[in-house]
Design a protein around this motif. Structure first.
Motif, PDB file in Angstrom:
ATOM      1  N   ILE A 188       0.846  -1.200   0.000  1.00 34.46           N
ATOM      2  CA  ILE A 188       0.000   0.000   0.000  1.00 34.46           C
ATOM      3  C   ILE A 188       0.876   1.243   0.000  1.00 34.46           C
ATOM      4  O   ILE A 188       0.641   2.195  -0.756  1.00 34.46           O
ATOM      5  CB  ILE A 188      -0.949  -0.001   1.220  1.00 34.46           C
ATOM      6  CG1 ILE A 188      -2.013  -1.099   1.066  1.00 34.46           C
ATOM      7  CG2 ILE A 188      -1.625   1.368   1.387  1.00 34.46           C
ATOM      8  CD1 ILE A 188      -2.848  -1.314   2.319  1.00 34.46           C
ATOM      9  N   GLY A 189       1.883   1.253   0.840  1.00 37.31           N
ATOM     10  CA  GLY A 189       2.775   2.405   0.898  1.00 37.31           C
ATOM     11  C   GLY A 189       3.481   2.652  -0.418  1.00 37.31           C
ATOM     12  O   GLY A 189       3.588   3.800  -0.873  1.00 37.31           O
ATOM     13  N   GLU A 190       3.950   1.596  -1.040  1.00 34.71           N
ATOM     14  CA  GLU A 190       4.668   1.749  -2.313  1.00 34.71           C
ATOM     15  C   GLU A 190       3.757   2.260  -3.419  1.00 34.71           C
ATOM     16  O   GLU A 190       4.164   3.080  -4.255  1.00 34.71           O
ATOM     17  CB  GLU A 190       5.295   0.414  -2.706  1.00 34.71           C
ATOM     18  CG  GLU A 190       6.483   0.039  -1.834  1.00 34.71           C
ATOM     19  CD  GLU A 190       7.049  -1.329  -2.175  1.00 34.71           C
ATOM     20  OE1 GLU A 190       6.334  -2.130  -2.842  1.00 34.71           O
ATOM     21  OE2 GLU A 190       8.201  -1.610  -1.765  1.00 34.71           O
ATOM     22  N   ARG A 191       2.527   1.790  -3.454  1.00 39.57           N
ATOM     23  CA  ARG A 191       1.615   2.220  -4.510  1.00 39.57           C
ATOM     24  C   ARG A 191       1.102   3.645  -4.296  1.00 39.57           C
ATOM     25  O   ARG A 191       0.978   4.412  -5.261  1.00 39.57           O
ATOM     26  CB  ARG A 191       0.429   1.253  -4.617  1.00 39.57           C
ATOM     27  CG  ARG A 191       0.800  -0.054  -5.316  1.00 39.57           C
ATOM     28  CD  ARG A 191      -0.400  -0.927  -5.583  1.00 39.57           C
ATOM     29  NE  ARG A 191      -0.962  -1.484  -4.348  1.00 39.57           N
ATOM     30  CZ  ARG A 191      -2.060  -1.064  -3.762  1.00 39.57           C
ATOM     31  NH1 ARG A 191      -2.749  -0.041  -4.260  1.00 39.57           N
ATOM     32  NH2 ARG A 191      -2.502  -1.642  -2.665  1.00 39.57           N
ATOM     33  N   LEU A 192       0.820   4.013  -3.059  1.00 36.82           N
ATOM     34  CA  LEU A 192       0.276   5.350  -2.804  1.00 36.82           C
ATOM     35  C   LEU A 192       1.363   6.422  -2.772  1.00 36.82           C
ATOM     36  O   LEU A 192       1.095   7.592  -3.043  1.00 36.82           O
ATOM     37  CB  LEU A 192      -0.507   5.361  -1.488  1.00 36.82           C
ATOM     38  CG  LEU A 192      -1.732   4.431  -1.421  1.00 36.82           C
ATOM     39  CD1 LEU A 192      -2.470   4.630  -0.097  1.00 36.82           C
ATOM     40  CD2 LEU A 192      -2.678   4.665  -2.593  1.00 36.82           C
ATOM     41  N   GLU A 193       2.579   6.031  -2.403  1.00 37.24           N
ATOM     42  CA  GLU A 193       3.736   6.929  -2.379  1.00 37.24           C
ATOM     43  C   GLU A 193       3.549   8.155  -1.474  1.00 37.24           C
ATOM     44  O   GLU A 193       4.137   9.202  -1.698  1.00 37.24           O
ATOM     45  CB  GLU A 193       4.101   7.389  -3.793  1.00 37.24           C
ATOM     46  CG  GLU A 193       4.509   6.245  -4.710  1.00 37.24           C
ATOM     47  CD  GLU A 193       5.039   6.725  -6.052  1.00 37.24           C
ATOM     48  OE1 GLU A 193       4.700   7.849  -6.464  1.00 37.24           O
ATOM     49  OE2 GLU A 193       5.804   5.970  -6.677  1.00 37.24           O
TER      50      GLU A 193
END
Length: 227
Positions: A188-193
């Motif tokens: 989630i963190g990687e996709r939302l940035e």
């Protein structure tokens, strides 16, 4: 010993105010100029005084409110009183101290957590997320961690600043503390940035969730290995 009055305390805080400290605080949205170390020294001298704390809070002065939170008795506040105080606490430092120093120690914390999470005011909702992060780390039993990740995934990217920060902290905490949800939290963190490019001082950990999670898990493993 003579009772300390609000007028005396306000005069002392005014004498401690430093224009340079105020200028630095204003960059973060806090409108006061009292060094926090000096503020804590005043609190240490005054000790716990619930009535004085309530009077200082009512002045609507940021430094006085911070002092009030240091000398109050957290368990003495009613639920409705804490809710009203949170809605009045617009300065970031006052908001943070109220949640962390007072509400977290209150018997009403869980009831307020649930109410604030659902509040349409993003500043109020951020307090609900801060309390949720506390539970993720210390008392996760009964929490729907998958459901929290669903909400974070759907809403964090477009959330206003303070709410986004609080949701991101919760995301990171889930990844740090709960290995079964770690991969999803990182994804989630990687996709939302969110906060990916946040400026981080040398030696400090980035608030970008994947980096934050990786660093804290590394430290936990080092601690286990060393012991």
């Amino acid at each position: 010993m003579a009772e300390t009055t609000v007028t005396e305390v306000l005069a002392e805080l005014a004498a401690l105010a430093d224009p340079k400290v105020r200028a630095a605080n204003e960059k973060h949205g806090d409108d006061h100029g009292v060094n926090l170390g000096k503020l804590r020294a005043v609190a240490k001298r005054l000790k716990t005084q619930q009535d004085l704390a309530r009077q200082l809070w009512r002045t609507d002065d940021t430094a006085a409110r911070l002092l009030a939170l240091l000398i109050c008795r957290p368990k003495a506040f009613e639920r409705t009183e804490l809710d009203a105080m949170l809605r009045e606490a617009r300065a970031p430092k006052v908001h943070d101290w109220l949640v962390n120093y007072v509400v977290k120690k209150s018997p009403h914390a869980e009831e307020l957590r649930l109410a604030w999470l659902a509040d349409p005011d993003p500043v109020v909702a951020s307090a609900g997320w801060a309390l949720t992060t506390e539970r993720v780390a210390r008392r996760p039993d009964g929490l729907d961690l998958a459901g929290l990740l669903d909400v974070i995934e759907a809403r964090m990217a477009d959330a206003p600043g303070r709410l986004q920060w609080a949701m991101n902290h919760c995301l990171a905490q889930i990844g740090i503390e709960h290995a079964g949800y770690r991969a999803r939290a990182v994804d989630i963190g990687e996709r939302l940035e969110v906060l990916k490019d946040y400026p981080t001082a040398p030696g400090c950990t980035s608030p970008f969730a994947p980096t934050w999670i990786a660093e804290m898990v590394r430290r936990q493993r080092e601690t286990v290995t060393a012991s």
